[in-house]
Motif scaffolding. Sequence first.
Motif, mmCIF file in Angstrom:
data_model
loop_
_atom_site.group_PDB
_atom_site.id
_atom_site.type_symbol
_atom_site.label_atom_id
_atom_site.label_comp_id
_atom_site.label_asym_id
_atom_site.label_seq_id
_atom_site.Cartn_x
_atom_site.Cartn_y
_atom_site.Cartn_z
ATOM 1 N N UNK A 1 10.965 -5.316 1.045
ATOM 2 C CA UNK A 1 12.072 -4.914 -0.042
ATOM 3 C C UNK A 1 11.482 -4.208 -1.283
ATOM 4 N N UNK A 2 10.268 -4.694 -1.670
ATOM 5 C CA UNK A 2 9.688 -4.065 -2.814
ATOM 6 C C UNK A 2 9.242 -2.415 -2.420
ATOM 7 N N UNK A 3 9.007 -2.353 -1.179
ATOM 8 C CA UNK A 3 8.699 -0.864 -0.958
ATOM 9 C C UNK A 3 10.045 0.006 -1.078
ATOM 10 N N UNK A 4 11.248 -0.718 -0.588
ATOM 11 C CA UNK A 4 12.532 0.055 -0.586
ATOM 12 C C UNK A 4 12.738 0.143 -2.073
ATOM 13 N N UNK A 5 12.695 -1.005 -2.935
ATOM 14 C CA UNK A 5 12.851 -0.767 -4.342
ATOM 15 C C UNK A 5 12.165 0.320 -5.195
ATOM 16 N N UNK A 6 10.905 0.501 -4.772
ATOM 17 C CA UNK A 6 10.059 1.664 -5.375
ATOM 18 C C UNK A 6 10.484 2.913 -4.618
ATOM 19 N N UNK A 7 10.842 2.859 -3.433
ATOM 20 C CA UNK A 7 11.355 4.264 -2.936
ATOM 21 C C UNK A 7 12.585 4.630 -3.561
ATOM 22 N N UNK A 8 13.687 3.655 -3.919
ATOM 23 C CA UNK A 8 14.942 4.088 -4.399
ATOM 24 C C UNK A 8 14.770 4.425 -5.690
ATOM 25 N N UNK A 9 13.991 4.017 -6.419
ATOM 26 C CA UNK A 9 13.799 4.096 -7.930
ATOM 27 C C UNK A 9 13.092 5.658 -8.329
ATOM 28 N N UNK A 10 12.086 5.712 -7.376
ATOM 29 C CA UNK A 10 11.624 7.024 -7.540
ATOM 30 C C UNK A 10 12.003 8.362 -6.771
ATOM 31 N N UNK A 11 12.829 7.936 -5.776
ATOM 32 C CA UNK A 11 13.741 8.938 -5.251
ATOM 33 C C UNK A 11 14.981 9.287 -6.164
ATOM 34 N N UNK A 12 15.535 8.490 -6.544
ATOM 35 C CA UNK A 12 16.453 8.757 -7.724
ATOM 36 C C UNK A 12 15.824 9.268 -9.021
ATOM 37 N N UNK A 13 14.871 9.002 -9.354
ATOM 38 C CA UNK A 13 13.879 9.623 -10.607
ATOM 39 C C UNK A 13 13.844 10.995 -10.388
ATOM 40 N N UNK A 14 13.107 11.257 -8.885
ATOM 41 C CA UNK A 14 12.908 12.658 -8.776
ATOM 42 C C UNK A 14 14.173 13.599 -8.573
ATOM 43 N N UNK A 15 15.086 12.952 -7.987
ATOM 44 C CA UNK A 15 16.281 13.873 -7.654
ATOM 45 C C UNK A 15 17.025 14.385 -9.225
ATOM 46 N N UNK A 16 17.005 13.238 -9.974
ATOM 47 C CA UNK A 16 17.514 13.532 -11.222
ATOM 48 C C UNK A 16 16.736 14.408 -12.163
ATOM 49 N N UNK A 17 15.315 14.479 -12.037
ATOM 50 C CA UNK A 17 14.572 15.172 -12.621
ATOM 51 C C UNK A 17 14.801 16.686 -12.365
ATOM 52 N N UNK A 18 15.159 17.135 -11.075
ATOM 53 C CA UNK A 18 15.506 18.561 -10.895
ATOM 54 C C UNK A 18 16.928 18.627 -11.383
ATOM 55 N N UNK A 19 17.891 17.609 -11.344
ATOM 56 C CA UNK A 19 19.166 17.994 -11.864
ATOM 57 C C UNK A 19 19.355 18.088 -13.254
ATOM 58 N N UNK A 20 18.712 17.254 -14.050
ATOM 59 C CA UNK A 20 18.779 17.180 -15.463
ATOM 60 C C UNK A 20 17.647 18.365 -16.117
ATOM 61 N N UNK A 21 16.738 18.378 -15.445
ATOM 62 C CA UNK A 21 15.904 19.621 -16.188
ATOM 63 C C UNK A 21 16.001 20.948 -15.714
ATOM 64 N N UNK A 22 16.004 21.071 -14.281
ATOM 65 C CA UNK A 22 16.060 22.477 -13.779
ATOM 66 C C UNK A 22 17.476 23.129 -13.593
ATOM 67 N N UNK B 1 0.751 -1.248 -0.093
ATOM 68 C CA UNK B 1 0.004 0.004 0.167
ATOM 69 C C UNK B 1 0.862 1.190 0.121
ATOM 70 N N UNK B 2 1.734 1.190 0.881
ATOM 71 C CA UNK B 2 2.952 2.535 0.889
ATOM 72 C C UNK B 2 3.538 2.655 -0.424
ATOM 73 N N UNK B 3 4.080 1.483 -1.046
ATOM 74 C CA UNK B 3 4.843 1.514 -2.535
ATOM 75 C C UNK B 3 3.791 2.153 -3.428
#
Length: 442
Positions: free
Chosen positions: A162-183, A21-23
């Motif tokens: 572990x599935x939750x950690x996996x989703x959190x890692x993927x989305x955290x990296x994605x969001x961080x790189x969104x700011x770096x690459x785009x902004x 549910x959290x993922x």
Amino acid sequence: MSPGSKTLSHKRVLGVAIPIVLANATIPILGAVDTAVVGQMGLAAPIGAVGIGAIIISAIYWLFGFLRMGTTGLAAQAIGSNDHSETSALLVRGILIGLSAGLVLIMTQIPLFGAALGLAPASFEVESLAQEYLKIRVYSAPAAIAIFGIAGWLIAKEMTRAVLLLMLLINSINITLDFVFVLKLGWGVEGVAFATLVAEWIGLFFGLWLAREGFKDGYWRNWSQIFDRARLIKMAKVNSDILIRSVLLEIAFVSFLFLGSSFDDATLAANQVLIQFLNITAYAMDGFAFAAEALVGQALGARKRLMFRKSAIMTSQWGFGSVVVMAIIFAVFGSNIIDVMTTAENVREVSREYLPWMVLAPLVGAAAWMLDGIFIGATRTADMRNMMFISFFIYMIALAILLPRYENHGLWASLIIFSIARGVTLGLKYPKLEASVENQST
């Protein structure tokens, strides 16, 4: 202690369900950030391009969702029967299928994306930007699809944290790189695509580490078992049944949205707002349906009929309890939720008119959600496919009768009838399913 030998308890059910549910709660956050960062460019075309590109690639990946479900059911049964060799082999098979499917997408990207964009009513500028987005995103397809297999295996092992950690890692990296690459770097739409590309490949390697238990012994290198013809045929049959069932389900929802577009703009917009209520329900119910997949599958593999029944009942109790809570929330706070989703007064007014359907939807849909999880865990996918055919036919009849007479109310009534039909048809098959479990012990 292996998962298959644990005592069944409410704590165990919640331990599997809550992380899922959290993922799921992280999914809409990523989409919102993708839209927000390109929105800072001050142009409409990049926002539309990211939206269309994400919809296309997500729809293609969604077709491979069978890999997650099929892997969970088969692996749970192998765990229940203490077949460590097959448990590891299923992890490797899932990864190899995902990598291979991703490579096929890369090789067929030109005609595939060309056809998809041809169906999208977008301007030349938006379509050009979407093409650039897709050309980058497709190179993470092997990782993204292989993650389905890894996630399915982790769920079967009850490793949903572990599935939750996996989703959190993927989305955290994605969001961080969104700011770096785009902004920061100003890469625009391409920056959003590169952010996801990097995040999904890192996610694959992190997923392999999370599933390291499957590589501890030499079973995962047993290539004769991994490529065993009988097991591959069984996995292909399970996956193809789930794919057919899922395609019919998607056609039903796409037809709902398509038919809704024939009404006025306010009604169409209201339907889009109200569909989010169903999405919220699905995100919550997934956790308990996934718990059913894992626990029912293990009980079947262990040939414990009483445990099978307890797993089905206990997970369903939590599932039904959650939809009652959601129905109450929608009834009491539904108008407030609508006001948050839209500021257009005419859309708010129309949405409130159809809000009672949203209160009813979780209550009548719970049986279908939970039985899906039970039948996936038992890998009785032929029954799922056949009952979906029947339910889809009932849905079509309901549309033909109710839509001309009651218009949008008839459309929502037809969707509700579809949910009821799915629950009833699978429910009629359940006694035979439970009776088929060999009763080794309680």
